[in-house]
Scaffold this active site. Sequence first.
Site, PDB file in Angstrom:
ATOM      1  N   CYS A 155      26.001  15.855   9.969  1.00  0.00           N
ATOM      2  CA  CYS A 155      26.435  14.551   9.516  1.00  0.00           C
ATOM      3  C   CYS A 155      25.521  14.130   8.367  1.00  0.00           C
ATOM      4  CB  CYS A 155      26.378  13.465  10.580  1.00  0.00           C
ATOM      5  SG  CYS A 155      27.457  13.783  11.974  1.00  0.00           S
TER       6      CYS A 155
ATOM      7  N   ARG B 158      26.798  19.028   5.076  1.00  0.00           N
ATOM      8  CA  ARG B 158      26.338  18.629   6.408  1.00  0.00           C
ATOM      9  C   ARG B 158      27.489  18.430   7.393  1.00  0.00           C
ATOM     10  NH1 ARG B 158      21.018  16.831   5.644  1.00  0.00           N
ATOM     11  NH2 ARG B 158      21.033  15.877   7.688  1.00  0.00           N
TER      12      ARG B 158
ATOM     13  N   TRP C  79      30.058  15.736  11.192  1.00  0.00           N
ATOM     14  CA  TRP C  79      30.227  17.010  11.894  1.00  0.00           C
ATOM     15  C   TRP C  79      30.290  16.604  13.366  1.00  0.00           C
ATOM     16  CZ3 TRP C  79      27.486  19.913  15.561  1.00  0.00           C
ATOM     17  CH2 TRP C  79      27.933  21.226  15.721  1.00  0.00           C
TER      18      TRP C  79
ATOM     19  N   ASN D  97      23.475   9.688  12.076  1.00  0.00           N
ATOM     20  CA  ASN D  97      23.362  11.146  12.102  1.00  0.00           C
ATOM     21  C   ASN D  97      22.432  11.490  13.255  1.00  0.00           C
ATOM     22  OD1 ASN D  97      22.816  13.881  11.580  1.00  0.00           O
ATOM     23  ND2 ASN D  97      21.193  13.362  10.130  1.00  0.00           N
ATOM     24  N   GLY D  98      22.902  12.331  14.184  1.00  0.00           N
ATOM     25  CA  GLY D  98      22.057  12.723  15.307  1.00  0.00           C
ATOM     26  C   GLY D  98      22.838  12.677  16.608  1.00  0.00           C
TER      27      GLY D  98
ATOM     28  N   GLU E 287      23.800  40.481  10.515  1.00  0.00           N
ATOM     29  CA  GLU E 287      24.092  39.501   9.461  1.00  0.00           C
ATOM     30  C   GLU E 287      25.460  39.778   8.824  1.00  0.00           C
ATOM     31  OE1 GLU E 287      23.078  36.717   8.686  1.00  0.00           O
ATOM     32  OE2 GLU E 287      23.678  36.408   6.608  1.00  0.00           O
TER      33      GLU E 287
ATOM     34  N   LYS F 124      28.446  37.031   8.836  1.00  0.00           N
ATOM     35  CA  LYS F 124      29.153  36.578   7.634  1.00  0.00           C
ATOM     36  C   LYS F 124      30.658  36.664   7.842  1.00  0.00           C
ATOM     37  CE  LYS F 124      26.850  34.758   6.015  1.00  0.00           C
ATOM     38  NZ  LYS F 124      25.517  34.569   6.438  1.00  0.00           N
TER      39      LYS F 124
ATOM     40  N   GLU G 192      31.896  34.008  10.395  1.00  0.00           N
ATOM     41  CA  GLU G 192      31.821  32.628   9.911  1.00  0.00           C
ATOM     42  C   GLU G 192      32.974  32.246   9.007  1.00  0.00           C
ATOM     43  OE1 GLU G 192      27.765  32.726   8.058  1.00  0.00           O
ATOM     44  OE2 GLU G 192      27.609  30.776   9.007  1.00  0.00           O
TER      45      GLU G 192
ATOM     46  N   HIS H  92      26.345  52.755  25.468  1.00  0.00           N
ATOM     47  CA  HIS H  92      26.002  52.091  26.733  1.00  0.00           C
ATOM     48  C   HIS H  92      26.992  50.987  27.091  1.00  0.00           C
ATOM     49  CE1 HIS H  92      22.299  54.324  27.005  1.00  0.00           C
ATOM     50  NE2 HIS H  92      22.047  54.019  25.738  1.00  0.00           N
TER      51      HIS H  92
ATOM     52  N   LYS I 243      26.249  23.137   7.114  1.00  0.00           N
ATOM     53  CA  LYS I 243      25.169  23.913   6.509  1.00  0.00           C
ATOM     54  C   LYS I 243      23.818  23.588   7.137  1.00  0.00           C
ATOM     55  CE  LYS I 243      23.820  26.413   2.802  1.00  0.00           C
ATOM     56  NZ  LYS I 243      24.065  27.774   3.257  1.00  0.00           N
TER      57      LYS I 243
HETATM   58  C1  AGP Z   1      24.389  31.018   7.852  1.00  0.00           C
HETATM   59  O1  AGP Z   1      25.454  31.618   7.202  1.00  0.00           O
HETATM   60  C2  AGP Z   1      24.721  30.010   8.795  1.00  0.00           C
HETATM   61  N1  AGP Z   1      25.648  29.078   8.327  1.00  0.00           N
HETATM   62  C3  AGP Z   1      23.745  29.562   9.842  1.00  0.00           C
HETATM   63  O2  AGP Z   1      23.669  30.582  10.780  1.00  0.00           O
HETATM   64  C4  AGP Z   1      22.314  29.195   9.397  1.00  0.00           C
HETATM   65  O3  AGP Z   1      21.658  30.335   8.982  1.00  0.00           O
HETATM   66  C5  AGP Z   1      21.574  28.542  10.565  1.00  0.00           C
HETATM   67  O4  AGP Z   1      22.231  27.367  10.937  1.00  0.00           O
HETATM   68  C6  AGP Z   1      20.139  28.256  10.260  1.00  0.00           C
HETATM   69  O5  AGP Z   1      19.993  27.345   9.209  1.00  0.00           O
HETATM   70  P1  AGP Z   1      18.635  27.183   8.448  1.00  0.00           P
HETATM   71  O6  AGP Z   1      18.340  28.488   7.793  1.00  0.00           O
HETATM   72  O7  AGP Z   1      18.904  26.083   7.451  1.00  0.00           O
HETATM   73  O8  AGP Z   1      17.597  26.810   9.448  1.00  0.00           O
END
Ligand code: AGP
Length: 614
Positions: free
Chosen positions: A2, A27, A77, A103-104, A487, A491, A494, A510, A609
Site C-alpha cells: 500500500c 506498492r 495491496w 499502510n500496514g 530464481e 520469475k 510471478e 527422490h 514490489k
Molecule cells: C521478486 O521478483 C519479487 N517480486 C519478490 O520476491 C521480492 O524479491 C521480495 O518481495 C523481496 O523484496 P526485497 O528484495 O525488496 O526485500
Amino acid sequence: MCGIVGYVGNKPVVDILVDGLEQLEYRGYDSSGIAVKCSDKIEIYKAEGKLCNLREELSSHAYEISKATVGIGHIRWATHGAPSVVNAHPHTCNCGKLVLVHNGIIENYKELKAELEAKGCKFRSQTDTETVAHLIANIYGEVKDLTKAVHLAAKKIEGAYALCIMHNDEPDKIVATKRNAPLVIGLGEGEYYIASDVPAFIKHTKQAIYLGDNQVATITKSSIKIENENMLEISPKVELLPWEPVALSKMGYKHFMLKEIHEQPDIIRNILVGKIKTSDNNIVLDEVNLTKDTLKNLNRIQIIACGTSLHAAMVGKYIIEDFCKIPVDIEASSEYIYRNTVTDKHTLVIGVSQSGETADTLTAIKQSKARGSHILIITNRPDSAMAREADSLLSVNAGIEVSVAATKSYIAQLTSFYLLALYMAEIKGTMTSDNLKKIKSEMLLLPQKIEQILAHKEEIQKCARKYANTRDFIYIARGINYPTALEGALKLKEISYINATGYPAGELKHGPIAMLDETMPVLSILMNGSVYEKLLSNSEEAKARNARMIALTNSTDEKLNDLFDSIIRVPDVMELLSPLIAMIPLQLIAYYIAEFLGKDVDQPRNLAKSVTVE
Ligand code: AGP
C-alpha cells in the site's frame, strides 16, 4: 505494501495526489482513492483496480475538486478484505467528518472493532483500517483535538501502520503518524507533501523529514509540528534527499521488465567502476566497515532475505564459503524471526533487500542488531529503513526498478556479493593471488557477455514460445546454479502464473521425477564445471521419462543435440561466475512466455514490489 500520499498547500491537490500515487503503484494496485477538502466537506473518490480507473472516476468530478488544495490518497495491496470499492481507502467514520489512509496491518482490529461496535459504530468494509477511522473519530468526540486523538488512538493500536488523517472540523490540516511502516514528509515553500516513499514527491522538493516510529506530525500549509509518543514537541532532522526526479520511461521497450533486463550490462559496469580497478588491484569497498580484527573474530555469517533477494543470498553463501572459508547460513526472513535464532557479536548478519523495506527482513535485522551482531545491508535503496539500521551499507546502485518482478536488482545484488566475498577473502588471505586475479578479470568481462546474450534474444523468444502453453515447468541445476533454478522458476511463476519449480537436480530422483511425462518441460542449467557430468546424467534420467528437455548451457558439445529438444547457448564463463550469465536467458524466457500469454508483465496479479507487512 500500500502507498499513501498527502498534500497541504496552495496548489490544486488532485493531480499532486494522483501523480504521487502513480509513483507508488509498485506498492500495490488493487484499488486507489483520494479524499480532498472541498468547500464545506471532505469528498472521497475511489476505484477498484489500477490507478487509471481512479483517474477516470475523477474526470467526471473535475469541477467540484478543481479548487481543493488539501488531500490524502492511497493505493492498495489488499490484506483484509477483497479488492473492491468498499474496501478501498480512504476510510471514514459514521459521521463522515474524519477520513484516513493507512499502510500496514492493525493486528488487534477484531478486538477494537468489537469495542467500537458496542459503542454503536457501524462498519461498512472488511478492512482492518476502518477500525482506526472509527477509533480516532470516537476519541476525537471526547478530546476535540485531532493530534491528541491520534496520539491516544496509537496507544490502543497493535501492529504496523503509517496513517494520514484529515478531519472536517480542523480543515486544512493533515495529521500523520507511523509505526514500523515508512512515512516521509517533503518540505516545499508554503506546502508539505507526505508519502510512503520519496518518488511520490521528489519532483516537487528534495528536502524531507523521515518520521520516526510513534511520532505524530501535525501539518498545515504554513507549519509542521512533530511530537514524540509522550506528546512532547521535537525538532526533526531535515534531510537533503540524494535523489533526482527520474522520468520513469520505458524508453521504447514494451515493458519495464524488458528495459530493466537490458540495463544489466551497464549496471554491472557501474558497480565495478572504482571497486575493481584492474585485476591486480585489491577490491575497494569503502562502504564496508569490517576490519581485519572483526573479520578474524567472526565465527559465522547469517544472510537473511526474501524472494529474489533470498536467491541472491544463496549464491552469496556459496561464494563466501568458497572464497572466505567462513560458514554461512541463509534463511527466509519470515522464518528467521519466529524462532530462537542464535546470533551474537561474533556473527555477521547480512540483510539483502531490493527495497530495503521488506517487513520480515527489517524485523529480522532489528532482532540481530539488538543481539550485538554487525549488520551489513545490501540494498538498492540507500535511503530505506533497512539502510538506516546498517553498520555497513552496500548500495547496489541498480537504479529504480519499476517492474514488480526483480531482474536488474538481482544481478546487482549478485555482483555486490562477489565484490564482498572477494574483499573479505583479500583481508583474510583465504585465496591465492592467481585465483583472485582470474575472478576479477573475468568479472570485468561480464557486461560484454550479457550483451552478447541480449543480442540474440530473438532465439530465446522463439524457444520461450515453444513452451508457453504448458501448465507446469521444472528447472534443474546443481551447485552454484541451484539458486539460479529457483530464481528462474520464481520469475516464470510471478509473471506467467505457470506452476514452475526449481530443484537441485540430484533431488529429482527422490520424488519429483514422478511428475515427468511428455507434457513436462525440464530446463537444465548445464554450465561447464564441477557438476556438469552429474547434471548431464540427471538430464538423461528426465529424458528417459519422456520430459521435454531444454538445455541452458555454455558447453559446445554437439552430443547435447541428441539429449535436448531445445538448446539455449550462452558465452563461456567460469563456473564460479556462471549465475550472473545463466540468469539472463531465464529472465528472458519468463518475460517472453508472459508476454506471449498476454499477461500484465510489469504488474502481475496479487503482487506488490515492496512488501511492508509481515
Ligand atoms: C521478486 O521478483 C519479487 N517480486 C519478490 O520476491 C521480492 O524479491 C521480495 O518481495 C523481496 O523484496 P526485497 O528484495 O525488496 O526485500
